[in-house]
Design an enzyme around this catalytic site. Structure first.
Site, PDB file in Angstrom:
ATOM      1  N   CYS A  23       0.843  -1.204   0.000  1.00 32.25           N
ATOM      2  CA  CYS A  23       0.000   0.000   0.000  1.00 32.25           C
ATOM      3  C   CYS A  23       0.882   1.259   0.000  1.00 32.25           C
ATOM      4  CB  CYS A  23      -0.900  -0.004   1.232  1.00 32.25           C
ATOM      5  SG  CYS A  23      -1.707  -1.607   1.486  1.00 32.25           S
ATOM      6  N   CYS A  46     -12.776  -3.313  18.463  1.00 32.08           N
ATOM      7  CA  CYS A  46     -12.619  -3.249  17.010  1.00 32.08           C
ATOM      8  C   CYS A  46     -11.242  -3.808  16.672  1.00 32.08           C
ATOM      9  CB  CYS A  46     -12.719  -1.793  16.552  1.00 32.08           C
ATOM     10  SG  CYS A  46     -12.426  -1.587  14.771  1.00 32.08           S
TER      11      CYS A  46
HETATM   12 FE1  SF4 Z   1      -1.362  -2.110   3.656  1.00 36.85          FE
HETATM   13 FE2  SF4 Z   1      -2.415  -2.565   6.106  1.00 36.85          FE
HETATM   14 FE3  SF4 Z   1      -0.077  -3.628   5.425  1.00 36.85          FE
HETATM   15 FE4  SF4 Z   1      -0.214  -1.015   5.776  1.00 36.85          FE
HETATM   16  S1  SF4 Z   1      -0.516  -2.554   7.340  1.00 36.85           S
HETATM   17  S2  SF4 Z   1       0.848  -2.093   4.107  1.00 36.85           S
HETATM   18  S3  SF4 Z   1      -2.306  -0.609   5.049  1.00 36.85           S
HETATM   19  S4  SF4 Z   1      -2.067  -4.059   4.481  1.00 36.85           S
END
Ligand code: SF4
Ligand code: SAM
Ligand code: DTB
Length: 326
Positions: A58, A129
């Site tokens: 990401c 959560c």
């Molecule tokens: Fe992606 Fe979540 Fe991993 Fe960050 S922690 S790289 S947002 S999957």
């Protein structure tokens, strides 16, 4: 009471974004007041229970192993440490404790420890959560059985822009996990990030995807990208803050009975900008000095902000029953 719809068109959503600012805010505020006490804001505290070395790529995230952000890696925490942090958050005024893990999806050995964390935090009388990445098999049901209230899993951006930001999974993978979470009877926390160099049309597409889910997420976090050095998105031209306010307002109008969270990015906002977001219908924040790896306003600054605005830290009372799927 405004109707709950699941058939919003891009054209309609675009037209909302294009309204004069005062008209948009008036409409958002009217919708907000029809469904909620406008002066109550829900507060959640976040804790990173496993940090860094994530296999996903990401582009916004400092925890990805693909990027060079300066984040200290940390293995999955012990249950006791997590429950102690939750107790401190509860005593400071948080009603929900959100535990985040830098995983693509949880492995069984880690997953059972997270179940114990959920049980421990729930026993404190808090809402629970977690955000653990993609879920498979009966994982969502086991989380529900352990006492989980909300699962956070963001769509992050429009289906079209998704592959510019993340290449290690598809938009549809997110939808699959969201389906499993819903099927297990969990509340859904699902939103996105703005300020990633996306176009307004991408913001329209993100909100369209959220608002046309079979059931609206109960919680909709709108994150303003926190730019972290070493991530591919560091250096992106910052989004006009008033466009962020517009995004909150359109989310409020499209999903009238959902709690919209003014999420990451508050540390860089002054009180006036945050006040505009609340006026636009945001009614939830992350509370506590840290998000997962980046900063958040100090708790005393938020207490002063609430005092200044006459806001009460409380679950915003719904003025109608949360609607079932249309
Ligand atoms: Fe992606 Fe979540 Fe991993 Fe960050 S922690 S790289 S947002 S999957
Ligand atoms: N790994 C899991 C996942 O991606 O679903 C859970 C943790 S991940 C950090 C949770 C969410 O944090 C992401 O979906 C994204 O929306 C948000 N996020 C991550 N980095 C961010 C940043 N730099 N600015 C704003 N939001 C961010
Ligand atoms: C969400 O939508 N935002 C939170 C929470 N859900 C997990 C995470 C924000 C992370 C910001 C970057 C960081 O602190 O690492």
């Amino acid at each position: 009471m405004t109707a709950i719809r699941h058939d919003w068109t891009r054209e309609e959503i675009r037209a909302l974004f294009e309204l004069p600012f005062a008209d948009l805010l008036h409409r958002a505020q009217t919708t907000h007041r029809a469904h909620f006490d406008p002066n109550a804001v829900q507060v959640s505290t976040l804790l990173s229970i496993k940090t860094g070395a994530c296999p996903e790529d990401c582009g916004y995230c400092p925890q990805s192993a693909h990027h060079a952000a300066d984040v200290e890696r940390e293995a999955l925490l012990d249950v006791d440490a997590v429950v102690s942090a939750a107790r401190a958050a509860r005593d400071a005024g948080a009603s929900r404790f959100c535990m985040g893990a830098a995983w693509r999806s949880p492995r069984e050995k880690d997953f059972v420890r997270v179940l114990d964390m959920v049980r421990g935090v729930k026993a404190l009388g808090m809402e629970t959560c977690v955000t653990l990445g993609m879920l498979y098999g009966d994982q969502a049901k086991r989380l529900k059985a352990a006492g989980l209230d909300y699962y956070n899993h963001n769509l992050d951006t429009s289906p079209e822009y998704y592959e510019q930001i993340i290449t290690t999974r598809r938009f549809d993978d997110r939808l699959d996990t969201l389906g499993r979470v819903r099927e297990a009877g969990l509340n859904v926390c699902c939103g996105g990030i703005v300020g990633m160099g996306e176009s307004r049309e991408d913001r329209v597409g993100l909100l369209e995807s959220l608002a046309n889910l079979p059931q609206h997420p109960e919680s909709v976090p709108i994150n303003y990208l926190v730019q972290v050095a070493g991530t591919p998105l560091a250096g992106t031209a910052p989004l006009d803050p008033l466009e962020f306010v517009r995004t909150c307002a359109v989310a409020r109008i499209l999903m009238p009975a959902s709690v919209v969270r003014l999420s990451a990015g508050r540390d860089g906002m002054d009180d006036a900008l945050q006040a505009l977001c609340f006026l636009a219908g945001a009614n939830s924040i992350f509370y506590g000095d840290k998000l997962l790896t980046t900063g958040n306003p100090a708790a005393e600054r938020d207490r002063a902000l609430f005092e200044r605005l006459g806001i009460t830290a409380a679950e915003p009372t719904r003025r109608c029953a949360a609607p079932a799927a249309a």
